[in-house]
Design an enzyme around this catalytic site. Structure first.
Site: not given
Ligand code: T46
Length: 130
Positions: A45-48, A93
């Site tokens: 993830g590590q993004h929106s 997230g």
């Protein structure tokens, strides 16, 4: 509510959980994907997303999901197949601490579009504060 506990429809043959668009999942589901085989020390993830909403269920095993709306960061543990976690658009997230048997099922409100991703945290903060 971000976490939902779904009804388990079981009998002597085993368990079943049914999720309906707009009823159990708070959007119309346009895409389904699942991730598995992730090592415990590897985060994903590590993004929106600008527009996409997601609903996450660990249908096997467990993992942690940290949701961050820019003001508040909350970490949830998903470890039961009847528990769903809603991730709204413009919420950062990160999925982490996967068990080896984890299968994380994700229901999404939109088709895949790389342009819908915000992968840089500072850009995410600028967007939500604008
Ligand atoms: C999320 C977590 C849980 C596609 O072609 N179609 C798709 O629907 C998706 C989700 C990905 N891809 C491609 C794009 C990349 O080449 O699959 C590759 C891996 O995707 P990504 O690096 O985005 O994987 P994760 O695990 O970091 O994130 C994915 C989702 O993108 C994300 O929204 O919440 O799973």
């Amino acid at each position: 509510m971000t976490i939902k506990y779904h009804k388990i429809l079981g009998d002597h043959r085993g368990q079943l959980i049914a999720l309906e668009s707009g009823v159990d999942v708070p959007f119309e589901v346009k895409r389904v994907f699942y991730i598995y085989g992730t090592q415990p020390e590897i985060p994903r993830g590590q993004h929106s997303h600008y527009e996409t909403q997601q609903y996450l269920i660990a249908v096997s095993g467990s993992c942690k999901v940290t949701l961050d709306n820019g003001d508040e960061k909350i970490t949830y543990e998903l470890n039961q197949p009847n528990v769903g976690l809603f991730q709204d658009a413009l919420v950062w997230g990160e999925m982490h601490e996967f068990s080896e048997d984890c299968v994380l099922l994700v229901l999404a409100s939109g088709h895949y579009d790389d342009a819908d991703y915000i992968r840089d945290y500072d850009t995410f903060l600028e967007k939500i504060k604008s």
